[in-house]
Design a protein around this motif. Structure first.
Motif, PDB file in Angstrom:
ATOM      1  N   UNK A 171      57.095  42.949  48.689  1.00  0.00           N
ATOM      2  CA  UNK A 171      56.297  41.714  48.754  1.00  0.00           C
ATOM      3  C   UNK A 171      54.998  41.966  48.004  1.00  0.00           C
ATOM      4  N   UNK A 172      54.679  41.111  47.055  1.00  0.00           N
ATOM      5  CA  UNK A 172      53.575  41.368  46.127  1.00  0.00           C
ATOM      6  C   UNK A 172      52.418  40.396  46.348  1.00  0.00           C
ATOM      7  N   UNK A 173      51.224  40.935  46.628  1.00  0.00           N
ATOM      8  CA  UNK A 173      50.036  40.080  46.768  1.00  0.00           C
ATOM      9  C   UNK A 173      49.230  40.069  45.473  1.00  0.00           C
ATOM     10  N   UNK A 174      48.502  38.988  45.245  1.00  0.00           N
ATOM     11  CA  UNK A 174      47.693  38.881  44.022  1.00  0.00           C
ATOM     12  C   UNK A 174      46.613  37.817  44.177  1.00  0.00           C
ATOM     13  N   UNK A 175      45.614  37.867  43.296  1.00  0.00           N
ATOM     14  CA  UNK A 175      44.572  36.841  43.254  1.00  0.00           C
ATOM     15  C   UNK A 175      44.680  36.073  41.937  1.00  0.00           C
ATOM     16  N   UNK A 176      44.281  34.797  41.966  1.00  0.00           N
ATOM     17  CA  UNK A 176      44.182  34.019  40.735  1.00  0.00           C
ATOM     18  C   UNK A 176      42.742  33.553  40.555  1.00  0.00           C
ATOM     19  N   UNK A 177      42.180  33.826  39.373  1.00  0.00           N
ATOM     20  CA  UNK A 177      40.841  33.289  39.079  1.00  0.00           C
ATOM     21  C   UNK A 177      40.870  32.557  37.747  1.00  0.00           C
ATOM     22  N   UNK A 178      39.904  31.694  37.562  1.00  0.00           N
ATOM     23  CA  UNK A 178      39.823  30.932  36.325  1.00  0.00           C
ATOM     24  C   UNK A 178      39.503  31.861  35.154  1.00  0.00           C
ATOM     25  N   UNK A 232      36.246  35.841  32.013  1.00  0.00           N
ATOM     26  CA  UNK A 232      35.788  36.427  30.752  1.00  0.00           C
ATOM     27  C   UNK A 232      34.287  36.690  30.717  1.00  0.00           C
ATOM     28  N   UNK A 233      33.575  36.122  31.675  1.00  0.00           N
ATOM     29  CA  UNK A 233      32.127  36.371  31.719  1.00  0.00           C
ATOM     30  C   UNK A 233      31.783  37.571  32.594  1.00  0.00           C
ATOM     31  N   UNK A 234      32.797  38.218  33.168  1.00  0.00           N
ATOM     32  CA  UNK A 234      32.504  39.340  34.071  1.00  0.00           C
ATOM     33  C   UNK A 234      33.061  40.642  33.504  1.00  0.00           C
ATOM     34  N   UNK A 235      32.133  41.503  33.050  1.00  0.00           N
ATOM     35  CA  UNK A 235      32.559  42.792  32.498  1.00  0.00           C
ATOM     36  C   UNK A 235      33.287  43.630  33.532  1.00  0.00           C
ATOM     37  N   UNK A 295      30.433  34.886  43.315  1.00  0.00           N
ATOM     38  CA  UNK A 295      31.653  34.842  44.149  1.00  0.00           C
ATOM     39  C   UNK A 295      32.105  33.409  44.450  1.00  0.00           C
ATOM     40  N   UNK A 296      31.118  32.554  44.697  1.00  0.00           N
ATOM     41  CA  UNK A 296      31.447  31.180  45.050  1.00  0.00           C
ATOM     42  C   UNK A 296      32.311  30.550  43.956  1.00  0.00           C
ATOM     43  N   UNK A 297      31.870  30.757  42.718  1.00  0.00           N
ATOM     44  CA  UNK A 297      32.619  30.165  41.602  1.00  0.00           C
ATOM     45  C   UNK A 297      33.974  30.843  41.445  1.00  0.00           C
ATOM     46  N   UNK A 298      33.980  32.176  41.518  1.00  0.00           N
ATOM     47  CA  UNK A 298      35.228  32.903  41.288  1.00  0.00           C
ATOM     48  C   UNK A 298      36.289  32.568  42.331  1.00  0.00           C
ATOM     49  N   UNK A 299      35.849  32.446  43.592  1.00  0.00           N
ATOM     50  CA  UNK A 299      36.831  32.318  44.677  1.00  0.00           C
ATOM     51  C   UNK A 299      37.255  30.890  44.977  1.00  0.00           C
TER      52      UNK A 299
END
Ligand code: ADP
Ligand code: MG
Length: 699
Positions: free
Chosen positions: A194-201, A206-209, A692-696
């Motif tokens: 069973x594979x967990x993952x996150x999705x972000x815009x 691309x703005x986060x090194x 975090x607010x934007x990412x999550x």
């Protein structure tokens, strides 16, 4: 979608149906024999298979082929060759030979080998694995292969996995024959990861090194809302996520990957996918492909799929549950307790073999899931603790208690579920509830190993599990082999009883997240290997070297080389994280903080110039606060920089790994704490990357 799912499913796979259609009868039979009985394949058969494979691939749009393998990087590797062969007159034909199918010779010098192969001996070989079907991706025919050095050492994750499956097969069949199951000729291991993952815009990513270079956020304060409402778990899928999941399922189905279950997970932006289980070797290949497809399909949807174990501080990280069992060629699941587990001696033998295996090789199980990323999860009260133990549930525990104490086991009646609403259908309760805090849980007819990180190849943990269980079965066989068949039941009873007595310390049905368990586990003498740097030396412990060499899974050299690779990989990961953090702090965070401090200072100056009597004490206080934080962050960054340089200078790898864990990582934590505390004062337009607010909450 034009095709129905059954037609679409496996349409890009050179599976059994295609083989039967495309191959001459005798060739088909020879190939099946190889796949089913692990026998050697003759070159003329390979030649015929190659022709059929190429024709099928070209019909389906392929122009290239590649030997697809799984080097020690944990990722997959491929080098593409086209089918074209010039035939003079400026013309080409599409050609593919049996030799090209069975063997490849990639330049192996740049893959990690942990000193197994000097760079000047660059030669490495890939060898076709006919037990995992070839497939087409991106107009290339992918041939699953094993990867080894010129002198035959395994340089990959597939070879030892296949070896471990074979050894478990051999030992399991021996025991089954002893128990009178002479119709069984082979046993294979099955896994369902069973594979967990996150999705972000993607635009935000691309703005986060830190996300780009390390896969996780190294800075970032929690938004006002995290996962405390638990409203994301199993929540309705948002349209963009749902579109992604549909697309992903279809891509996986085309590749013959039986994607089955999908849902939102506990943390915001976190999701899960589970396939129907398959033979271990195929399931490992499929999991690698699934991870790759998750990323690729995300890109098409303007998203990025994060497979890191801990992309965000303060909310759950991602794992991978490795459901594991053994099945006979006659279709019997060896971990199925049946209706009366207390009387099912075959089940009890295999159950005890697993318990003994996990107890004796708990340290190796921990090693098999050790990585820099997973260190953030294990023991952090959101994932299983770093202590390996087994959850059996009430019924099986009662069965084992009654055997150990020679008391009668009264089977509980199935209890009908009382919902209190007459319209709802009637059903029976399961005999065991779930325990989410256990690292290794019995779940009805299989074990679920829950310590795996989301990004790792599932090969490693299954190599350990298969081999350790094979060893336990081997010892059981030695104990039982001279018993006359009419005394077998009694002998097995005695063996099970002794095994329970010796290994019950690994069984724990309580809450694994508590401080009491940590103490209790220590009193029981169980391992508690908190970090990768603490766990890895157990890989080369003599008892573990003996296990692997005894079953011909790894040679001593292969074990040491893998240990080196894992250590090096751990150090490099932390080094990149430390460097990335320094870069973000010096070039982005501190300048932003300075800019904002300047703004407040100039506004203060302007106010004072206009209205000298005005009290600006709160603004002065803020200015002071920001300046103090600036100072603290600056100093913490200096310390991190100095310690990173010290780490770079260490030449002994184990020492370096410990230094990275104890010093560099704690520097990073201190720096992060200071930066995150001041982040809430900074307006959005000042912070040079999304918070975090934007990412999550943006997808
Ligand atoms: P749960 O949701 O209770 O964890 P599921 O029945 O949904 O359990 O199964 C989870 C995973 O376990 C799936 O991938 C499933 O295919 C797999 N699984 C089921 N039976 C077996 C088995 N005998 N061997 C290996 N994996 C299995
Ligand atoms: Mg599960």
């Amino acid at each position: 979608m034009t095709k129905g799912i059954p037609e679409l499913y496996g349409s890009l796979v050179f599976n059994n149906r295609v083989m039967r259609d495309k191959l001459p009868k005798d060739i088909y039979r020879a190939l099946r024999k190889t796949i089913e009985n692990n026998t050697h394949l003759e070159l003329d058969v390979a030649n015929s298979v190659a022709v059929a494979m190429k024709e099928w691939a070209v019909e389906n749009g392929a122009t290239h082929f590649t030997h697809w393998f799984q080097p020690m990087t944990g990722h997959t590797a491929e080098k593409h060759d086209s089918f074209i062969t010039p035939i003079g007159d400026g013309q080409v034909i599409m050609d593919f030979s049996g030799k090209e199918l069975v063997k490849g010779e990639p330049d192996a010098s740049s893959f990690p080998s942990g000193g197994l192969r000097a760079t000047f001996e660059a030669r490495g070989y890939t060898a076709w694995d006919p037990t995992s079907p070839a497939f087409i991706k991106d107009r290339t025919l992918y041939i699953p292969t094993a990867f080894c050095s010129y002198s035959g050492e395994a340089l990959d994750k597939k070879t030892p996995l296949l070896r471990s499956m074979e050894t478990l097969n051999k030992e399991a069949v021996k025991i089954l024959h002893l128990l009178g199951k002479n119709d069984v000729t082979s046993v294979s291991t099955t896994i369902g990861p069973e594979q967990e993952y996150f999705l972000v815009d993607k635009a935000l990513y691309e703005k986060r090194k830190d996300l780009i270079f390390t896969g996780r956020t190294l800075l970032g304060a929690m938004p006002p809302k995290g996962q405390e409402m638990e409203d994301h778990y199993f929540g309705a899928l948002k349209p963009r996520v749902s579109a992604y999941m549909h697309d992903l399922d279809e891509e996986l189905w085309k590749l013959g990957i039986p994607a089955k279950t999908k849902h939102n997970e506990v943390a915001p932006a976190q999701h899960e996918l589970a396939p129907v289980f398959d033979t271990a070797n195929i399931a490992v290949d499929h999991n690698q492909l699934t991870m790759e497809m998750m990323k690729k399909v995300a890109d098409r949807h303007g998203l990025v799929c994060l497979l890191h174990e801990k992309p965000f501080e303060g909310i759950n990280g991602s794992g991978k549950h490795n459901n594991w069992s053994m099945i006979t060629n006659t279709g019997v699941n060896l971990l199925d307790p049946g209706r009366t587990p207390a009387e099912n001696i075959q089940f009890l033998v295999f159950l005890m073999a697993v318990i003994k295996a996990v107890d004796e090789y708990a340290d190796l199980m921990r090693v098999s899931v050790a990585s820099a990323g997973n260190d953030h999860r294990l023991g952090a009260n959101e994932a299983p603790p770093a202590i390996v133990s087994i959850f059996l549930g009430d019924e099986l525990t009662a069965v084992l208690n009654s055997i150990e104490n020679d008391t009668f086991f009264g089977k509980q009646q199935k209890i009908q579920m009382e919902t209190g609403a007459a319209v709802l259908p009637h059903f029976f309760k399961d005999n065991t509830d779930r325990n989410r805090t256990s690292p290794f849980a019995f779940t009805g007819n299989k074990f679920e190993f829950r310590m795996l990180g989301s990004s790792i190849s599932v090969a490693g943990p299954n190599i350990v599990l298969n081999t350790a269980v094979a060893e336990a079965l081997r010892q059981f066989y030695e104990e039982l082999k001279d018993t006359p068949s009419d005394q077998m039941e009694e002998a097995v009873h005695g063996l099970v009883k002794r095994a329970i007595f010796n290994h019950k310390k690994i069984i724990f049905n309580g809450n694994g997240y508590t401080e009491e368990w940590v103490k209790e586990a220590a009193a029981r003498g169980l391992y508690n290997l908190r970090s990768t740097s603490e766990a890895l030396p157990h890989f080369i412990a003599e008892k573990n070297v003996a296990l692997f060499t005894g079953h011909h899974i790894f040679t001593r050299e292969e074990i040491y080389s893998r240990y080196e690779i894992l250590l090096e990989n751990y150090c490099k990961t932390l080094h990149i994280e430390a460097k990335t953090m320094q870069d973000m702090i010096c070039r982005e965070f501190l300048p932003a903080l300075m800019e904002y401090t300047d703004k407040i200072a100039s506004s203060l100056r302007a106010k004072k110039a206009l209205l000298p009597e005005l009290s600006c004490s709160s603004q002065e206080q803020l200015l002071e606060k920001l300046s103090v934080y600036y100072e603290e962050i600056f100093r913490a960054e200096e310390k991190l920089e100095a310690d990173t340089a010290k780490a770079e200078a260490l030449t002994e790898m184990q020492e370096a790994a410990v230094f990275y864990y104890e010093t560099v990582l704690s520097d990073m934590n201190a720096l992060r704490k200071a930066a995150d505390s001041v982040e809430k004062y900074l307006p959005d337009e000042i912070l040079p990357y999304p918070n975090y607010e934007k990412l999550l909450f943006s997808v």
